[in-house]
Design a protein around this motif. Sequence first.
Motif, short mmCIF file in Angstrom:
data_model
loop_
_atom_site.label_atom_id
_atom_site.label_comp_id
_atom_site.label_asym_id
_atom_site.label_seq_id
_atom_site.Cartn_x
_atom_site.Cartn_y
_atom_site.Cartn_z
N ILE A 71 5.23 -4.11 -6.33
CA ILE A 71 4.67 -2.81 -6.63
C ILE A 71 6.10 -1.73 -6.61
N GLY B 212 -1.68 6.50 -7.82
CA GLY B 212 -1.97 5.45 -8.25
C GLY B 212 -3.07 5.42 -9.12
N LEU C 29 -4.08 -6.65 -4.30
CA LEU C 29 -3.02 -7.37 -4.85
C LEU C 29 -2.75 -8.73 -4.05
N GLN D 45 0.15 1.74 -5.43
CA GLN D 45 -1.00 1.39 -4.64
C GLN D 45 -1.71 2.80 -4.62
N LEU E 191 -6.57 -3.70 -7.55
CA LEU E 191 -5.56 -2.90 -7.04
C LEU E 191 -5.67 -2.88 -5.40
N LYS E 192 -6.79 -2.92 -5.01
CA LYS E 192 -6.79 -3.01 -3.46
C LYS E 192 -6.67 -4.30 -2.89
N SER F 17 -2.43 3.14 -12.29
CA SER F 17 -2.57 1.71 -12.03
C SER F 17 -3.85 1.34 -11.79
N SER F 18 -4.67 2.09 -11.27
CA SER F 18 -6.28 1.86 -10.96
C SER F 18 -6.90 1.65 -12.27
N ASP G 21 -0.17 5.82 -2.07
CA ASP G 21 0.66 4.93 -1.51
C ASP G 21 1.77 5.77 -0.85
#
Length: 261
Positions: free
Chosen positions: A64, A43, A58, A91, A55-56, A46-47, A94
């Motif tokens: 996703i 992730g 959502l 995530q 992101l944490k 994405s971060s 993930d």
Amino acid sequence: MTKRLAIANRKGGVGKSTLSFHIAHYAAERGIKTLVIDFDSQGNLSSSLAGRTRLKNLEEEVTISDDLFETDGLEIKPLECRENLHLIPSQINDNYLASRETEKPSITAPRHNLNRISDLYDLILIDCPPGVGSLMVAGLTAAENVIIPVKVSGHALEGTISINDLVGELRKKGHTQLKISGILVNMFNSRVRSHKDAISTLREKAGNLVLNTVIANRGPIDDAINTDEPVWSMRSGAAAVASKEIQAAIKEIFERIALEH
């Protein structure tokens, strides 16, 4: 016509996510409607694009990347990061997405799901994880063009050979539009003899697939992604040089995939 571009290499630590991050920002700033798919279960991309806090937390309806493997009527709702830049994130760490590597998911499901929204975008950018597992195969299956970033070393060819073989297998299975559009040399130091020898060998073996642009000034580029901003937003002499290099590389990539910019 929507361009589908995967950034891939069997090896980790070659700058895949950093390149994807800068391509995404470069495209969005120029009015190119861009959708990023993060298939790396760490992730990191994405971060950097969405922000770790966001992101944490959502919204439940946000799609996703693990959701793309669903085969029954998935309603896709990407995350809007900025104007012209949407994201289907992974995530952080993930485990569900990571488990796809050992399961046997529908490799073609992500491509079919993305087909339903592809007309909304000019560029679909897919950040593939290292290795040659299910997530890599799914990412390549959803793409049409592949760029391979490589770290210059005596083993620079190994990652490219693996991806080339995989692309060949997928083409034989019917994905005839998939092709390697270029190899980007990352982390090159012209003062190191082994680097010169490695890039010479790479150009000899891969020919015109190797981009003319070479990334030598990696430090500022890595610093930029850690601040969640592209390197051209930074104020320093080293960042200015690195900015020219990465933007020249992106321009060359867009020319190779025939994406107007």
